[in-house]
Write an enzyme that holds these catalytic residues in place. Structure first.
Site, PDB file in Angstrom:
ATOM      1  CE  LYS A  59     -28.849  80.924-122.366  1.00  0.00           C
ATOM      2  NZ  LYS A  59     -29.897  81.183-123.419  1.00  0.00           N
ATOM      3  CE1 TYR A  62     -24.755  79.233-124.213  1.00  0.00           C
ATOM      4  CE2 TYR A  62     -23.943  77.750-122.517  1.00  0.00           C
ATOM      5  CZ  TYR A  62     -24.974  78.213-123.315  1.00  0.00           C
ATOM      6  OH  TYR A  62     -26.227  77.649-123.220  1.00  0.00           O
ATOM      7  CG  LEU A  72     -13.202  61.478-123.538  1.00  0.00           C
ATOM      8  CD1 LEU A  72     -14.685  61.749-123.726  1.00  0.00           C
ATOM      9  CD2 LEU A  72     -12.963  60.047-123.078  1.00  0.00           C
ATOM     10  CB  THR A 115     -27.631  76.792-119.770  1.00  0.00           C
ATOM     11  OG1 THR A 115     -26.717  75.759-119.429  1.00  0.00           O
ATOM     12  CG2 THR A 115     -26.938  78.130-119.575  1.00  0.00           C
ATOM     13  CG  ASP A 116     -26.884  72.601-116.345  1.00  0.00           C
ATOM     14  OD1 ASP A 116     -26.334  73.120-117.333  1.00  0.00           O
ATOM     15  OD2 ASP A 116     -26.847  71.375-116.108  1.00  0.00           O
ATOM     16  CD  GLU A 117     -22.658  75.087-119.957  1.00  0.00           C
ATOM     17  OE1 GLU A 117     -21.809  75.976-120.122  1.00  0.00           O
ATOM     18  OE2 GLU A 117     -22.886  74.200-120.786  1.00  0.00           O
TER      19      GLU A 117
HETATM   20  P1  NAD Z   1     -28.377  75.994-131.254  1.00  0.00           P
HETATM   21  O1  NAD Z   1     -27.044  76.651-131.391  1.00  0.00           O
HETATM   22  O2  NAD Z   1     -28.584  74.642-131.827  1.00  0.00           O
HETATM   23  O3  NAD Z   1     -29.501  76.936-131.887  1.00  0.00           O
HETATM   24  C1  NAD Z   1     -29.507  78.320-131.718  1.00  0.00           C
HETATM   25  C2  NAD Z   1     -30.434  78.926-132.759  1.00  0.00           C
HETATM   26  O4  NAD Z   1     -30.497  80.347-132.532  1.00  0.00           O
HETATM   27  C3  NAD Z   1     -29.961  78.708-134.210  1.00  0.00           C
HETATM   28  O5  NAD Z   1     -31.044  78.306-135.026  1.00  0.00           O
HETATM   29  C4  NAD Z   1     -29.444  80.080-134.618  1.00  0.00           C
HETATM   30  O6  NAD Z   1     -29.591  80.330-136.010  1.00  0.00           O
HETATM   31  C5  NAD Z   1     -30.325  81.001-133.788  1.00  0.00           C
HETATM   32  N1  NAD Z   1     -29.691  82.312-133.536  1.00  0.00           N
HETATM   33  C6  NAD Z   1     -28.427  82.545-133.115  1.00  0.00           C
HETATM   34  N2  NAD Z   1     -28.215  83.871-133.022  1.00  0.00           N
HETATM   35  C7  NAD Z   1     -29.380  84.489-133.366  1.00  0.00           C
HETATM   36  C8  NAD Z   1     -29.784  85.843-133.452  1.00  0.00           C
HETATM   37  N3  NAD Z   1     -28.950  86.852-133.155  1.00  0.00           N
HETATM   38  N4  NAD Z   1     -31.062  86.108-133.843  1.00  0.00           N
HETATM   39  C9  NAD Z   1     -31.915  85.105-134.142  1.00  0.00           C
HETATM   40  N5  NAD Z   1     -31.575  83.798-134.091  1.00  0.00           N
HETATM   41  C10 NAD Z   1     -30.325  83.494-133.706  1.00  0.00           C
HETATM   42  O7  NAD Z   1     -28.691  76.024-129.687  1.00  0.00           O
HETATM   43  P2  NAD Z   1     -29.490  74.972-128.787  1.00  0.00           P
HETATM   44  O8  NAD Z   1     -28.545  73.959-128.278  1.00  0.00           O
HETATM   45  O9  NAD Z   1     -30.725  74.584-129.471  1.00  0.00           O
HETATM   46  O10 NAD Z   1     -29.866  75.924-127.559  1.00  0.00           O
HETATM   47  C11 NAD Z   1     -31.075  76.674-127.560  1.00  0.00           C
HETATM   48  C12 NAD Z   1     -31.220  77.395-126.237  1.00  0.00           C
HETATM   49  O11 NAD Z   1     -31.241  76.448-125.180  1.00  0.00           O
HETATM   50  C13 NAD Z   1     -30.089  78.353-125.929  1.00  0.00           C
HETATM   51  O12 NAD Z   1     -30.637  79.504-125.316  1.00  0.00           O
HETATM   52  C14 NAD Z   1     -29.199  77.591-124.955  1.00  0.00           C
HETATM   53  O13 NAD Z   1     -28.520  78.483-124.102  1.00  0.00           O
HETATM   54  C15 NAD Z   1     -30.243  76.793-124.212  1.00  0.00           C
HETATM   55  N6  NAD Z   1     -29.788  75.532-123.620  1.00  0.00           N
HETATM   56  C16 NAD Z   1     -29.155  74.599-124.392  1.00  0.00           C
HETATM   57  C17 NAD Z   1     -28.784  73.372-123.827  1.00  0.00           C
HETATM   58  C18 NAD Z   1     -28.118  72.290-124.653  1.00  0.00           C
HETATM   59  O14 NAD Z   1     -27.797  71.238-124.133  1.00  0.00           O
HETATM   60  N7  NAD Z   1     -27.918  72.474-125.955  1.00  0.00           N
HETATM   61  C19 NAD Z   1     -29.036  73.126-122.485  1.00  0.00           C
HETATM   62  C20 NAD Z   1     -29.683  74.112-121.714  1.00  0.00           C
HETATM   63  C21 NAD Z   1     -30.050  75.302-122.301  1.00  0.00           C
HETATM   64  O1  TDX Z   2     -15.515  66.549-128.958  1.00  0.00           O
HETATM   65  C1  TDX Z   2     -15.840  66.765-127.788  1.00  0.00           C
HETATM   66  N1  TDX Z   2     -15.281  66.020-126.799  1.00  0.00           N
HETATM   67  C2  TDX Z   2     -15.597  66.191-125.474  1.00  0.00           C
HETATM   68  O2  TDX Z   2     -15.064  65.481-124.608  1.00  0.00           O
HETATM   69  C3  TDX Z   2     -16.822  67.789-127.427  1.00  0.00           C
HETATM   70  C4  TDX Z   2     -17.443  68.648-128.503  1.00  0.00           C
HETATM   71  C5  TDX Z   2     -17.136  67.942-126.099  1.00  0.00           C
HETATM   72  N2  TDX Z   2     -16.536  67.177-125.147  1.00  0.00           N
HETATM   73  C6  TDX Z   2     -16.962  67.332-123.723  1.00  0.00           C
HETATM   74  C7  TDX Z   2     -17.039  68.730-123.187  1.00  0.00           C
HETATM   75  C8  TDX Z   2     -18.167  68.620-122.167  1.00  0.00           C
HETATM   76  O3  TDX Z   2     -17.654  68.118-120.940  1.00  0.00           O
HETATM   77  O4  TDX Z   2     -18.286  66.819-123.664  1.00  0.00           O
HETATM   78  C9  TDX Z   2     -19.095  67.564-122.753  1.00  0.00           C
HETATM   79  C10 TDX Z   2     -20.279  68.147-123.495  1.00  0.00           C
HETATM   80  O5  TDX Z   2     -19.789  69.147-124.387  1.00  0.00           O
HETATM   81  P1  TDX Z   2     -20.772  70.071-125.262  1.00  0.00           P
HETATM   82  O6  TDX Z   2     -21.645  69.206-126.100  1.00  0.00           O
HETATM   83  O7  TDX Z   2     -19.937  71.101-125.927  1.00  0.00           O
HETATM   84  O8  TDX Z   2     -21.733  70.681-124.146  1.00  0.00           O
HETATM   85  P2  TDX Z   2     -21.479  71.609-122.849  1.00  0.00           P
HETATM   86  O9  TDX Z   2     -20.246  72.412-122.968  1.00  0.00           O
HETATM   87  O10 TDX Z   2     -21.643  70.736-121.641  1.00  0.00           O
HETATM   88  O11 TDX Z   2     -22.746  72.616-122.985  1.00  0.00           O
HETATM   89  C11 TDX Z   2     -24.015  72.136-123.418  1.00  0.00           C
HETATM   90  O12 TDX Z   2     -24.908  71.998-122.339  1.00  0.00           O
HETATM   91  C12 TDX Z   2     -25.357  73.176-121.737  1.00  0.00           C
HETATM   92  C13 TDX Z   2     -24.629  73.049-124.474  1.00  0.00           C
HETATM   93  O13 TDX Z   2     -23.754  73.164-125.570  1.00  0.00           O
HETATM   94  C14 TDX Z   2     -24.967  74.388-123.888  1.00  0.00           C
HETATM   95  O14 TDX Z   2     -25.627  75.192-124.861  1.00  0.00           O
HETATM   96  C15 TDX Z   2     -25.877  74.179-122.723  1.00  0.00           C
HETATM   97  O15 TDX Z   2     -26.146  75.392-122.086  1.00  0.00           O
END
Ligand code: NAD
Ligand code: TDX
Length: 332
Positions: free
Chosen positions: A152, A148, A204, A121-123
């Site tokens: 990562k 988190y 928000l 992730t960019d985080e």
């Molecule tokens: P998600 O939470 O939707 O999915 C995670 C999956 O991993 C689930 O299916 C869960 O059951 C599985 N899991 C969790 N713990 C496990 C374990 N111990 N063993 C096996 N499986 C397990 O997450 P996502 O948003 O799809 O993110 C996927 C990946 O992408 C992550 O590595 C996250 O850091 C990265 N990522 C997410 C975002 C985003 O915007 N969501 C952005 C950049 C990177």
């Molecule tokens: O109800 C809400 N209201 C709100 O204002 C929620 C759930 C979030 N937010 C804000 C928090 C963040 O500024 O919205 C933005 C996005 O929130 P999330 O969806 O929780 O994402 P973020 O914390 O930015 O992280 C996501 O992007 C990077 C993914 O969950 C991570 O897995 C990924 O690495």
């Protein structure tokens, strides 16, 4: 044709990737997923049985991981605890899955000499000021803020060390915020869409001026496949599609798309340590590997996503009440 082991393939981005692989390549896939609260087998519906094997299990289970890695040509590692808010209330599973789980996979690919791609992730780069002209690049120092993002970042550092010390053939990608189908209702965009479907006002955090750099999950998947095919071993590639938008503007856009007044939302308690802004410079991926995003219009992408949540209530409804109860308990 290759056989891919995809960890976390029942989650949001992992399941989008599995659909993308099956639709665009001849590869076969094994998904290893623990089916935590975030995993959903229905996200893999429609994939032919001769292309997909599903294994329920934990990426920290060394024997299981070893046996699956032994049969794979490449591992694409999505599995993680992924929600910042959860990492603030209970960090332990984040350390276990994101750090120990990644370590377990690295030891297996090292033993079996299997190509590894790590999804990050960019985080890991911390946050930027709103008025900073800079974006994150592959050279930006690590400065994670939350439990988190620090787990990562730890997993990324393990991958780098396994490349340099043991010659593991790995690449890493750090992507910005994804949106699209199959995203859990705990996350910002699906939470607001499903609230609006149910007639509840969007929530928000704080003032809502925080900026996220949105990319469609489909574009993320195409970039990962490109890196898997042509990325240089040991390299990091940032993935982003120039989708910066403040949270308040995203909420206003959703309200407009869903036929509601643009001030029809509530401000709630802010997230502790809330990162202000993320922004990706994806020049390396674009120039070296020729990747370009297909979804360039956030409004059109969000409109498709609204349609998907409207059409798939049976996918998200089972998780909605418990998710909202947990938010309500925190004043969010
Ligand atoms: P998600 O939470 O939707 O999915 C995670 C999956 O991993 C689930 O299916 C869960 O059951 C599985 N899991 C969790 N713990 C496990 C374990 N111990 N063993 C096996 N499986 C397990 O997450 P996502 O948003 O799809 O993110 C996927 C990946 O992408 C992550 O590595 C996250 O850091 C990265 N990522 C997410 C975002 C985003 O915007 N969501 C952005 C950049 C990177
Ligand atoms: O109800 C809400 N209201 C709100 O204002 C929620 C759930 C979030 N937010 C804000 C928090 C963040 O500024 O919205 C933005 C996005 O929130 P999330 O969806 O929780 O994402 P973020 O914390 O930015 O992280 C996501 O992007 C990077 C993914 O969950 C991570 O897995 C990924 O690495």
């Amino acid at each position: 044709m290759a056989h891919l082991l995809v960890t976390g393939g029942a989650g949001f981005i992992g399941s989008n990737f599995v659909h993308h692989v099956v639709n665009t390549t001849p590869h076969t896939v094994t998904v290893l997923d623990a089916l935590t609260y975030a995993g959903n087998l229905r996200s893999l519906n429609g994939i032919p049985a001769d292309r997909l094997t599903f294994v329920q299990g934990d990426i920290s289970d060394a024997d299981l991981v070893d046996s699956l890695v032994a049969c794979a040509d490449a591992v694409v590692h999505y599995a993680a605890e992924s929600h910042n808010d959860n990492s603030l209330s209970n960090p332990a599973p984040f350390v276990q899955t994101n750090v120990v789980g990644t370590f377990t996979l690295l030891e297996a690919v090292r033993r079996h000499k299997v190509r590894f791609h790590h999804i990050s992730t960019d985080e890991v780069y911390g946050d930027l000021e709103l008025d900073d002209p800079a974006k994150f690049t592959e050279q930006t120092p690590y400065r994670p803020s939350s439990p988190y993002s620090s787990t990562k970042a730890s997993s990324d550092l393990l991958v780098h060390a396994w490349v340099r010390s043991f010659g593991v053939e790995a690449t890493i990608s750090n992507c910005s915020n994804n949106y699209g189908p199959y995203q859990h209702v705990e996350k910002f965009i699906p939470r607001q869409i499903t609230n609006l479907i149910r007639g509840v006002r969007p929530r928000l955090y704080g003032a809502g001026t925080n900026v996220r750099d949105w990319i469609h999950a489909e574009d993320h998947s195409a970039a990962v496949l490109r890196i898997l095919d042509a990325g240089r071993i040991g390299e990091t590639y940032l993935i982003g599609a120039n989708g910066e938008k403040s949270n308040i503007d995203v909420v206003r856009l959703l309200l407009q798309l869903m036929g509601r007044a643009e001030d029809d939302f509530d401000h709630v308690a802010d997230r502790p340590g809330h990162d202000m802004r993320y922004a990706i410079d994806a020049t390396k991926l674009r120039t070296e590997l020729g990747w370009e995003p297909r979804f360039r219009d956030l409004e059109a992408g969000l409109s498709d996503t609204v349609d998907w949540y409207r059409a798939n209530e049976e996918w998200w409804a089972p998780a909605k009440d418990a998710t909202e109860a947990a938010y309500a308990a925190k004043g969010q």
